[in-house]
Design a protein around this motif. Sequence first.
Motif, mmCIF file in Angstrom:
data_model
loop_
_atom_site.group_PDB
_atom_site.id
_atom_site.type_symbol
_atom_site.label_atom_id
_atom_site.label_comp_id
_atom_site.label_asym_id
_atom_site.label_seq_id
_atom_site.Cartn_x
_atom_site.Cartn_y
_atom_site.Cartn_z
ATOM 1 N N LYS A 148 0.817 -1.217 0.000
ATOM 2 C CA LYS A 148 0.000 0.000 0.000
ATOM 3 C C LYS A 148 0.849 1.264 0.000
ATOM 4 C CE LYS A 148 -4.267 -1.797 1.945
ATOM 5 N NZ LYS A 148 -5.228 -1.730 3.050
ATOM 6 N N GLU A 149 2.078 1.182 0.528
ATOM 7 C CA GLU A 149 2.975 2.334 0.470
ATOM 8 C C GLU A 149 3.441 2.601 -0.952
ATOM 9 O OE1 GLU A 149 6.278 1.697 3.084
ATOM 10 O OE2 GLU A 149 5.103 2.063 4.890
ATOM 11 N N ARG A 150 3.573 1.537 -1.754
ATOM 12 C CA ARG A 150 4.101 1.676 -3.109
ATOM 13 C C ARG A 150 3.022 1.905 -4.155
ATOM 14 N NH1 ARG A 150 6.610 -3.284 -1.867
ATOM 15 N NH2 ARG A 150 5.474 -4.219 -3.577
ATOM 16 N N ARG A 151 1.786 1.484 -3.899
ATOM 17 C CA ARG A 151 0.721 1.536 -4.897
ATOM 18 C C ARG A 151 -0.458 2.368 -4.408
ATOM 19 N NH1 ARG A 151 3.758 -0.871 -8.360
ATOM 20 N NH2 ARG A 151 3.953 -3.119 -8.356
ATOM 21 N N SER A 152 -1.036 3.116 -5.345
ATOM 22 C CA SER A 152 -2.269 3.831 -5.020
ATOM 23 C C SER A 152 -3.431 2.847 -5.190
ATOM 24 C CB SER A 152 -2.451 5.027 -5.954
ATOM 25 O OG SER A 152 -2.722 4.572 -7.277
ATOM 26 N N GLU A 153 -4.612 3.243 -4.716
ATOM 27 C CA GLU A 153 -5.791 2.373 -4.863
ATOM 28 C C GLU A 153 -6.091 2.126 -6.337
ATOM 29 O OE1 GLU A 153 -7.824 0.704 -2.740
ATOM 30 O OE2 GLU A 153 -6.501 1.247 -1.083
ATOM 31 N N GLN A 154 -5.913 3.150 -7.155
ATOM 32 C CA GLN A 154 -6.194 3.004 -8.593
ATOM 33 C C GLN A 154 -5.214 2.021 -9.238
ATOM 34 O OE1 GLN A 154 -6.147 6.664 -10.783
ATOM 35 N NE2 GLN A 154 -6.505 5.660 -12.745
ATOM 36 N N GLU A 155 -3.913 2.147 -8.908
ATOM 37 C CA GLU A 155 -2.927 1.210 -9.454
ATOM 38 C C GLU A 155 -3.220 -0.210 -9.006
ATOM 39 O OE1 GLU A 155 1.251 3.644 -9.803
ATOM 40 O OE2 GLU A 155 0.498 3.203 -7.792
#
Length: 119
Positions: free
Chosen positions: A89-96
């Motif tokens: 979750k630190e590396r990716r947004s919800e959309q990604e």
Amino acid sequence: MAGGGSAIRGSRVGAGPMGEAERGDTAPRQRIVFFCANGHETATWFAVEAAIPEEWDCPRCGLPTSTDVNNPPPPPKIEPYKTHLAYVKERRSEQEAQEILDEALEKLRARRARGEVIF
């Protein structure tokens, strides 16, 4: 000698403890005292020509120590345990994350449509 004597096994008559004559002279040493944040004192011997480390681990509590009695190093910050999901979750947004999930589901559905069995 016949059995049961009081001789120490592995030694010879007249053998004494090894001293400097057999081992050579000892290097000149200095006593260095380290202090930790819990107030523990640790004295260690170093050769005079040896480099003295800035920090040493306290043998009583494990905290880092230094030679400065008034300013021992602070305890290390302990990071809370993070799960794999927290790192993701630190590396990716919800959309990604949604895009990656949709792509993976699309591939899975295509494999099932071709008759591949996935458990």
